[in-house]
Design a protein around this motif. Sequence first.
Motif, short mmCIF file in Angstrom:
data_model
loop_
_atom_site.label_atom_id
_atom_site.label_comp_id
_atom_site.label_asym_id
_atom_site.label_seq_id
_atom_site.Cartn_x
_atom_site.Cartn_y
_atom_site.Cartn_z
N VAL A 3 0.70 -1.27 0.00
CA VAL A 3 0.18 0.01 -0.03
C VAL A 3 0.89 1.22 0.14
N GLN A 4 0.49 2.15 -0.76
CA GLN A 4 1.17 3.54 -0.89
C GLN A 4 0.22 4.49 -0.16
N VAL A 5 0.69 5.50 0.79
CA VAL A 5 -0.06 6.43 1.33
C VAL A 5 0.69 7.70 1.50
N LYS A 6 -0.02 8.99 1.49
CA LYS A 6 0.63 10.17 1.70
C LYS A 6 0.59 10.33 3.10
N ALA A 7 1.64 10.83 3.70
CA ALA A 7 1.89 10.73 5.32
C ALA A 7 2.64 11.88 5.44
N HIS A 8 2.81 12.40 6.75
CA HIS A 8 3.51 12.95 7.50
C HIS A 8 4.47 12.32 8.45
N PHE A 9 5.67 12.28 8.11
CA PHE A 9 6.74 11.22 9.02
C PHE A 9 6.87 12.26 10.53
N ASN A 10 6.26 12.05 11.31
CA ASN A 10 6.05 12.71 12.48
C ASN A 10 6.95 12.56 13.25
N LYS A 11 7.72 11.43 13.80
CA LYS A 11 8.76 11.21 14.77
C LYS A 11 9.26 10.02 14.58
N GLN A 12 10.51 9.82 15.09
CA GLN A 12 11.39 8.88 15.44
C GLN A 12 11.82 8.79 16.72
N LYS A 17 15.83 -0.25 24.29
CA LYS A 17 14.93 -1.51 23.68
C LYS A 17 14.35 -1.53 22.41
N LYS A 18 14.16 -0.48 22.08
CA LYS A 18 13.62 -0.51 20.77
C LYS A 18 13.52 0.97 19.92
N GLU A 19 13.17 0.96 18.82
CA GLU A 19 13.18 2.15 17.77
C GLU A 19 11.84 2.15 17.15
N LEU A 20 11.25 3.34 17.33
CA LEU A 20 9.75 3.54 16.81
C LEU A 20 9.80 4.56 15.86
N VAL A 21 8.95 4.63 14.69
CA VAL A 21 9.02 5.54 13.76
C VAL A 21 7.18 5.51 13.73
N GLN A 22 6.66 7.05 13.53
CA GLN A 22 5.57 7.21 13.49
C GLN A 22 5.17 8.24 12.30
N PHE A 23 3.81 7.97 11.64
CA PHE A 23 3.46 8.82 10.50
C PHE A 23 2.11 9.12 10.63
N TYR A 24 1.48 10.40 10.35
CA TYR A 24 0.33 10.70 10.40
C TYR A 24 -0.40 10.44 8.91
N VAL A 25 -1.37 9.80 8.40
CA VAL A 25 -1.66 9.69 7.43
C VAL A 25 -2.40 10.82 6.83
N LYS A 26 -2.22 11.44 5.69
CA LYS A 26 -3.10 12.68 5.20
C LYS A 26 -3.95 12.17 4.02
N GLY A 27 -5.08 12.78 4.10
CA GLY A 27 -6.29 12.67 2.78
C GLY A 27 -6.85 11.52 3.03
N ASP A 28 -7.49 11.36 1.82
CA ASP A 28 -8.44 10.07 1.79
C ASP A 28 -7.34 8.69 1.81
N ASP A 29 -5.93 8.72 2.07
CA ASP A 29 -5.40 7.50 2.26
C ASP A 29 -5.67 6.95 3.51
N GLU A 30 -6.34 7.59 4.41
CA GLU A 30 -6.54 7.09 5.73
C GLU A 30 -7.73 6.04 5.77
#
Length: 165
Positions: A3-12, A17-30
Amino acid sequence: MSVQVKAHFNKQTKDSKKELVQFYVKGDDEHKPELNGLTREVVILSIEGLDDVELTAEFKKSAKDSKKTVLEFEVKGDSSAQQTFEFYKKAGSDVILNITESQMTIDEFHEEQEEYREGVRGKINPDGTVEVEDKNQVTIDEVAAAAEGGEDEGPPMPNDDGLPF
C-alpha cells in the motif's frame, strides 16, 4: 500486499530496547482498507525518492481519531546505520510512504529482535561490583599482572633511534 499512502513523517524515537517511527496519514489515504490488513504484521517501509533505502519493521498499530490516522512501526534492530540515517533525514516532512508486507513472520521478527538485543550475561553484587559470565572477558587482575610482568611494549618501530618523537 503493498500500500502507498501520503503521510507526514511525524517522529522517530530510539531507546535501549526499541526504535519506533510514527506517521500521520493525510487525505483520503487514511480510509484504505489495506492498512488494517497489514497491522500487527512485519512490513518493509520505504519512502518515495529514497532509492534502495528500506526498513524492516513491525506494524505496531494504527489509531484513528477525528483529526488524523496515526501509524506506528517498531524498526528491526539490525538495520544499517546508513539506511536509517537516510530514512530519518525525512523526519518532519510530508512523504509518500510505501508499506509492503514482508515474507518474515512476526515470530521470526521477535526472535531476531531478541538476538540483536542480547547482551553480556552477569550479576550485580550488593557492593556494586559486576561479575560477567563471558568466558572471553579479561579481568582487571589479568591486566594488572600483564603490566607488572614487564611485557614488551610491542614490536620495535621502524627507525627506532631512541628519540621520543
